[in-house]
Design a protein around this motif. Structure first.
Motif, PDB file in Angstrom:
ATOM      1  N   VAL A 126     -14.572   6.206  -4.915  1.00  0.00           N
ATOM      2  CA  VAL A 126     -14.468   5.198  -3.853  1.00  0.00           C
ATOM      3  C   VAL A 126     -13.170   5.425  -3.097  1.00  0.00           C
ATOM      4  O   VAL A 126     -12.095   5.507  -3.702  1.00  0.00           O
ATOM      5  N   ARG A 171     -10.750   4.089   0.203  1.00  0.00           N
ATOM      6  CA  ARG A 171     -10.452   3.033   1.163  1.00  0.00           C
ATOM      7  C   ARG A 171      -9.324   3.496   2.071  1.00  0.00           C
ATOM      8  O   ARG A 171      -8.249   3.843   1.606  1.00  0.00           O
ATOM      9  N   ARG A 172      -9.608   3.552   3.368  1.00  0.00           N
ATOM     10  CA  ARG A 172      -8.610   3.950   4.354  1.00  0.00           C
ATOM     11  C   ARG A 172      -7.952   5.281   3.998  1.00  0.00           C
ATOM     12  O   ARG A 172      -6.735   5.454   4.090  1.00  0.00           O
ATOM     13  N   VAL A 182      -9.306   4.907  -4.477  1.00  0.00           N
ATOM     14  CA  VAL A 182      -9.075   3.637  -5.169  1.00  0.00           C
ATOM     15  C   VAL A 182      -9.785   3.571  -6.519  1.00  0.00           C
ATOM     16  O   VAL A 182      -9.436   2.754  -7.368  1.00  0.00           O
ATOM     17  N   THR A 225     -12.839  -2.545  -1.871  1.00  0.00           N
ATOM     18  CA  THR A 225     -12.423  -2.185  -0.506  1.00  0.00           C
ATOM     19  C   THR A 225     -12.208  -3.363   0.433  1.00  0.00           C
ATOM     20  O   THR A 225     -11.757  -3.161   1.554  1.00  0.00           O
ATOM     21  N   THR A 226     -12.543  -4.576   0.024  1.00  0.00           N
ATOM     22  CA  THR A 226     -12.353  -5.725   0.900  1.00  0.00           C
ATOM     23  C   THR A 226     -10.887  -6.094   0.984  1.00  0.00           C
ATOM     24  O   THR A 226     -10.044  -5.629   0.204  1.00  0.00           O
ATOM     25  N   GLU A 227     -10.553  -6.978   1.905  1.00  0.00           N
ATOM     26  CA  GLU A 227      -9.166  -7.423   2.081  1.00  0.00           C
ATOM     27  C   GLU A 227      -8.659  -8.107   0.824  1.00  0.00           C
ATOM     28  O   GLU A 227      -7.486  -7.994   0.459  1.00  0.00           O
ATOM     29  N   GLU A 231      -7.595  -5.517  -1.531  1.00  0.00           N
ATOM     30  CA  GLU A 231      -6.354  -4.899  -1.078  1.00  0.00           C
ATOM     31  C   GLU A 231      -5.173  -5.792  -1.391  1.00  0.00           C
ATOM     32  O   GLU A 231      -4.083  -5.318  -1.754  1.00  0.00           O
TER      33      GLU A 231
END
Length: 225
Positions: free
Chosen positions: A129, A131-132, A136, A218-220, A223
């Motif tokens: 996975v 993310r940006r 992660v 991966t959601t805010e 994070e």
């Protein structure tokens, strides 16, 4: 290189005037593959009946099949596939899952990049996975999802919760008459209910979906953690 790594990144990399047989013949010549390999792949990828049709008339799903055939020409040990199920109908999706599983079971490494996570989940062994642009999570699918939970519905939920907790299960309410149990599998929950003569109306094993895992990572909110 075609005998080491096969890649599918663009489902439209065909000369519109070439037939499927022409296209594979050109790439087979560059890779030093015999003509028999072209016929073999046309059959394997379900393109035999369309072999002499020009690619300009191909559907998105047929283009995906031809791209995959191109990647497999050199019988590579590694496949890199970007959104290989794009444009496939339900029958094509099922066919692709079976093909990728078979290729992996032959000992190949099949790397699939996809946003159609419910499809990927059905064949995946390991998950990565990102993310940006940053990694992660990575590892076996079974380890990343953790142990499954059991959802049980019972008119005797209070007594059943006490019996399950005494057997070292972690129990929480999941609605009226419903319990979510961790640490015990479904057969053990059923056996304990029977031993205590408690009624069970529903027993379901819940597992985390790949889509839910992706969103959790991966959601805010993830994070922020």
């Amino acid at each position: 290189p075609a005998r080491t790594v096969g890649a599918v990144f663009d489902g439209n990399a065909f000369h519109p005037g070439h037939t499927a047989r022409d296209h594979l013949g050109v790439y087979a010549a560059m890779a030093g593959c015999p003509d028999s390999r072209v016929a073999e792949l046309l059959d394997l990828l379900g393109l035999a009946q369309a072999a002499d049709r020009r690619t300009r008339g191909f559907s998105t799903g047929m283009r995906q099949r031809l791209s995959l055939a191109t990647a497999l020409l050199g019988d590579p040990r590694v496949l890199l596939l970007d959104e290989p199920s794009n444009g496939l109908d339900p029958e094509g999706m099922s066919w692709l899952r079976g093909l990728l599983r078979r290729l992996a079971d032959e000992g190949r490494t099949v790397l699939v990049s996809s946003h159609v996570l419910h499809e990927v989940q059905q064949v995946v062994d390991d998950v990565v996975v990102i993310r940006r642009g940053e990694l992660v999570a990575a590892g076996p699918w079974s380890r990343l999802t953790g142990p499954p939970t059991v959802l049980v519905t019972s008119p005797d939920a209070t007594a059943l919760a006490a019996a399950l907790a005494a057997a070292a299960g972690s129990v929480e309410a999941a609605g009226p008459g419903r319990l979510r149990v961790r640490g015990l599998d479904a057969p053990r929950v059923a056996d304990l209910a029977a031993d205590h003569r408690l009624r069970v109306h529903e027993l379901v094993t819940e597992t985390t979906s790949l889509e839910q895992l992706f969103l959790d990572l991966t959601t805010e909110k993830a994070e922020a953690r």
